[in-house]
Motif scaffolding. Structure first.
Motif, short mmCIF file in Angstrom:
data_model
loop_
_atom_site.label_atom_id
_atom_site.label_comp_id
_atom_site.label_asym_id
_atom_site.label_seq_id
_atom_site.Cartn_x
_atom_site.Cartn_y
_atom_site.Cartn_z
N ALA A 261 3.70 60.11 -3.24
CA ALA A 261 2.96 59.45 -2.16
C ALA A 261 2.91 58.06 -2.26
N ASP A 262 2.92 56.94 -1.47
CA ASP A 262 2.64 55.59 -1.62
C ASP A 262 1.65 55.03 -0.75
N ALA A 263 0.64 54.79 -1.21
CA ALA A 263 -0.60 54.32 -0.52
C ALA A 263 -0.20 53.14 0.40
N ALA A 264 0.38 52.15 -0.29
CA ALA A 264 0.78 50.85 0.46
C ALA A 264 1.54 51.25 1.87
N ALA A 265 2.65 52.28 1.50
CA ALA A 265 3.43 52.48 2.65
C ALA A 265 2.53 53.12 3.68
N TYR B 235 -6.96 67.56 3.02
CA TYR B 235 -7.57 68.08 4.59
C TYR B 235 -6.76 66.91 5.65
N LEU B 236 -6.38 65.76 5.26
CA LEU B 236 -5.69 64.94 6.13
C LEU B 236 -4.42 65.51 6.41
N GLN B 237 -3.73 65.93 5.21
CA GLN B 237 -2.31 66.26 5.26
C GLN B 237 -2.41 67.73 6.16
N GLU B 238 -3.07 68.35 5.85
CA GLU B 238 -3.24 69.79 6.40
C GLU B 238 -3.36 69.56 8.21
N ASP C 181 7.52 64.20 6.32
CA ASP C 181 6.55 64.69 5.46
C ASP C 181 6.12 63.68 4.54
N GLN C 182 6.90 62.53 4.06
CA GLN C 182 6.72 61.44 3.44
C GLN C 182 5.63 60.60 4.09
N ASP C 183 5.68 60.44 5.43
CA ASP C 183 4.62 59.75 6.35
C ASP C 183 3.23 60.35 6.23
N VAL C 184 3.23 61.74 6.15
CA VAL C 184 2.00 62.27 6.15
C VAL C 184 1.23 62.21 4.52
#
Length: 115
Positions: free
Chosen positions: A29-33, A67-70, A94-97
């Motif tokens: 996961a990439d927080a900047a993206a 929680y956010l992913q689910e 999936d990457q966006d999530v």
């Protein structure tokens, strides 16, 4: 009793596989993206800092990543329905999530209890 022990082992193994999958997704996961995607798709309702100013949109800043992913995945698959979120989430990858969840979870958010 042996049947229950086997069930517990199976459930424990399934939980480990699930958690390992989450760890692998989080590692990529990439927080900047996630921030860039959030600024583009989410900020109008949830705020640029993840703190909503709208009464019908929740604050996402500081929410747990899982929680956010689910939640996003439930909107993507239709398990959870909302007029706006169902439309917004359906084309997320999936990457966006993973990126969005990492971004919002990384924002510090403080809550104070009134005296």
């Amino acid at each position: 009793m042996p049947h229950q022990t086997a069930r517990r082992r199976h459930a424990g193994a399934a939980a480990l596989v699930f958690l390992a999958g989450l760890a692998a997704a989080d590692a990529r996961a990439d927080a900047a993206a996630g921030r860039a995607k959030a600024d583009q798709m989410c900020a109008t309702c949830h705020g640029f800092d993840g703190v909503s100013q709208l009464p019908n949109a929740p604050t996402l800043a500081g929410q747990p990543e899982i929680y956010l992913q689910e939640s996003l995945n439930a909107y993507r698959t239709g398990r959870r329905q909302h007029e706006m979120m169902t439309v917004v989430a359906k084309d997320l990858t999936d990457q966006d999530v993973a990126n969005l969840a990492t971004w919002y979870a990384s924002i510090g958010f403080t809550v104070s209890v009134p005296p």
